[in-house]
Design a protein around this motif. Structure first.
Motif, PDB file in Angstrom:
ATOM      1  N   PHE A  79       0.824  -1.209   0.000  1.00 32.53           N
ATOM      2  CA  PHE A  79       0.000   0.000   0.000  1.00 32.53           C
ATOM      3  C   PHE A  79       0.860   1.262   0.000  1.00 32.53           C
ATOM      4  N   TYR A  80       1.951   1.245   0.755  1.00 32.07           N
ATOM      5  CA  TYR A  80       2.788   2.448   0.892  1.00 32.07           C
ATOM      6  C   TYR A  80       3.464   2.834  -0.416  1.00 32.07           C
ATOM      7  N   THR A  81       3.996   1.833  -1.111  1.00 25.82           N
ATOM      8  CA  THR A  81       4.813   2.111  -2.293  1.00 25.82           C
ATOM      9  C   THR A  81       4.051   1.936  -3.608  1.00 25.82           C
ATOM     10  N   GLY A  82       2.893   1.260  -3.555  1.00 28.10           N
ATOM     11  CA  GLY A  82       2.150   0.980  -4.787  1.00 28.10           C
ATOM     12  C   GLY A  82       2.822  -0.055  -5.662  1.00 28.10           C
ATOM     13  N   THR A  83       3.701  -0.850  -5.065  1.00 25.29           N
ATOM     14  CA  THR A  83       4.458  -1.836  -5.837  1.00 25.29           C
ATOM     15  C   THR A  83       4.076  -3.259  -5.451  1.00 25.29           C
ATOM     16  N   ILE A  84       4.212  -4.175  -6.415  1.00 27.44           N
ATOM     17  CA  ILE A  84       4.164  -5.610  -6.125  1.00 27.44           C
ATOM     18  C   ILE A  84       5.610  -6.050  -5.917  1.00 27.44           C
ATOM     19  N   ASP A  85       5.889  -6.606  -4.753  1.00 31.26           N
ATOM     20  CA  ASP A  85       7.271  -6.941  -4.401  1.00 31.26           C
ATOM     21  C   ASP A  85       7.489  -8.451  -4.397  1.00 31.26           C
ATOM     22  N   TYR A  86       8.176  -8.945  -5.397  1.00 32.77           N
ATOM     23  CA  TYR A  86       8.642 -10.332  -5.458  1.00 32.77           C
ATOM     24  C   TYR A  86       7.503 -11.341  -5.266  1.00 32.77           C
TER      25      TYR A  86
END
Length: 318
Positions: A79-86
């Motif tokens: 939610f904080y970065t708007g990224t899908i991480d790994y």
């Protein structure tokens, strides 16, 4: 006074196989929906282009509709970065700036969180958690997901990845989880996958008669085990008793952390109903401190399963 009757949100739920999308009004009614195959697109740009091709014509056709935002639910969504991480079950590896890319493509602000958190937000907006400030949503499907609300706010943690209750260890040194390398995690036992593995273990550990033996081992699944339990099969019933005991113990641990008003269960495994719920409830109460006993509602989601993913993602916008 601002008129919100024309305000709508787009909800997009990204799974490893399918992505569901829809346009939702402020009452939680889906006025348009569809899906694409997530795994057909080797790059994130191709995936977003495909989404745009499906959604933009619908947006253009709705002349009086104001799209106020896009909500995205995805595995390992931050939610904080708007990224899908790994995300281990998606083709796009590493860190994917999904919210930014969607915002740029559609010209509409996009927000992202993980799929279980999105389900919890949807439950609070439209489902069984309406009016609640403290609850835990547990999704029981192929895996075990969770979303936690405490004091009226979604628990995200310092890095956006709080609430991974499915990966908490319930049996030290227990069953290997092949995707995480952890031993004895809740997801290894209380998911649909876990039920199937438990059934296979129970069958191989005894010569006791069972209608489950009529199905080739490789073809067994949680639905077959459930049907056998409904028919009174002793081994199948023991599988759900075992699963319920473990899940109930885990829920008791979760209660001591956030003292929720309710724990809401969602997902395919909840179709087992009382066959699962009774041992879960008994085990949870048995493992709770006296100050928590008989205070926590244990209930099923009120959201229609086919709609929940879209509603949960769209609720991020509001």
């Amino acid at each position: 006074m601002m008129d919100i009757s024309n305000d709508h949100a787009i909800g997009i739920d990204i799974g490893g196989t399918n992505t569901k999308y829809g346009i939702v009004n402020h009452r939680g009614q889906i006025i348009f929906e569809g899906s694409i195959k997530t795994d057909q697109y080797p790059t994130i740009d191709e995936f977003i282009d495909a989404l745009y091709g499906k959604l933009q014509p619908e947006i253009d056709a709705m002349k009086d509709v104001n799209i106020v935002g896009i909500g995205l639910g995805a595995p390992n969504g931050n939610f904080y970065t708007g990224t899908i991480d790994y995300a281990p079950n998606l083709r796009w590896k590493g860190i994917v700036p999904l919210a930014q890319l969607v915002t740029e493509k559609f010209g509409i602000t996009a927000k992202l969180t993980n799929d279980a958190n999105a389900a919890a937000v949807g439950e609070m907006m439209y489902g069984a958690a309406r009016g609640m400030k403290d609850f835990i949503m547990i999704t029981l499907g192929t895996g075990v997901g969770s979303g936690i609300f405490a004091n009226g706010e979604l628990v995200l943690g310092h890095d956006g990845f709080a609430g991974e209750l499915g990966h908490s260890i319930v049996i030290p040194g227990g069953r290997l989880h092949p995707h995480t390398g952890l031993y004895g995690s809740l997801e290894s036992y209380a998911s649909a996958t876990g039920v199937t593995v438990t059934a296979k273990e129970f069958l191989s550990g005894t010569a006791e008669a069972s209608i489950l033996r009529e199905t080739p081992t490789d073809d067994l699944n949680s639905k077959i085990v459930f049907d056998a339990a409904i028919a009174g099969d002793a081994i199948a019933m023991k599988v759900f008793e075992f699963t319920g005991n473990i899940l109930g113990m885990a829920l008791a641990n979760f209660v001591t952390f956030s003292s929720p008003q309710a724990i809401i269960l969602f997902g395919g495994l909840t179709k087992a109903g009382d066959i699962l719920m009774k041992p879960v409830k008994d085990s949870m109460e048995r493992n709770l401190l006296p100050i928590f006993r008989n205070k926590i509602q244990l209930i099923f989601s009120e959201l229609k399963e086919s709609d929940a993913a879209i509603l949960g993602a769209s609720a991020l916008v509001w």
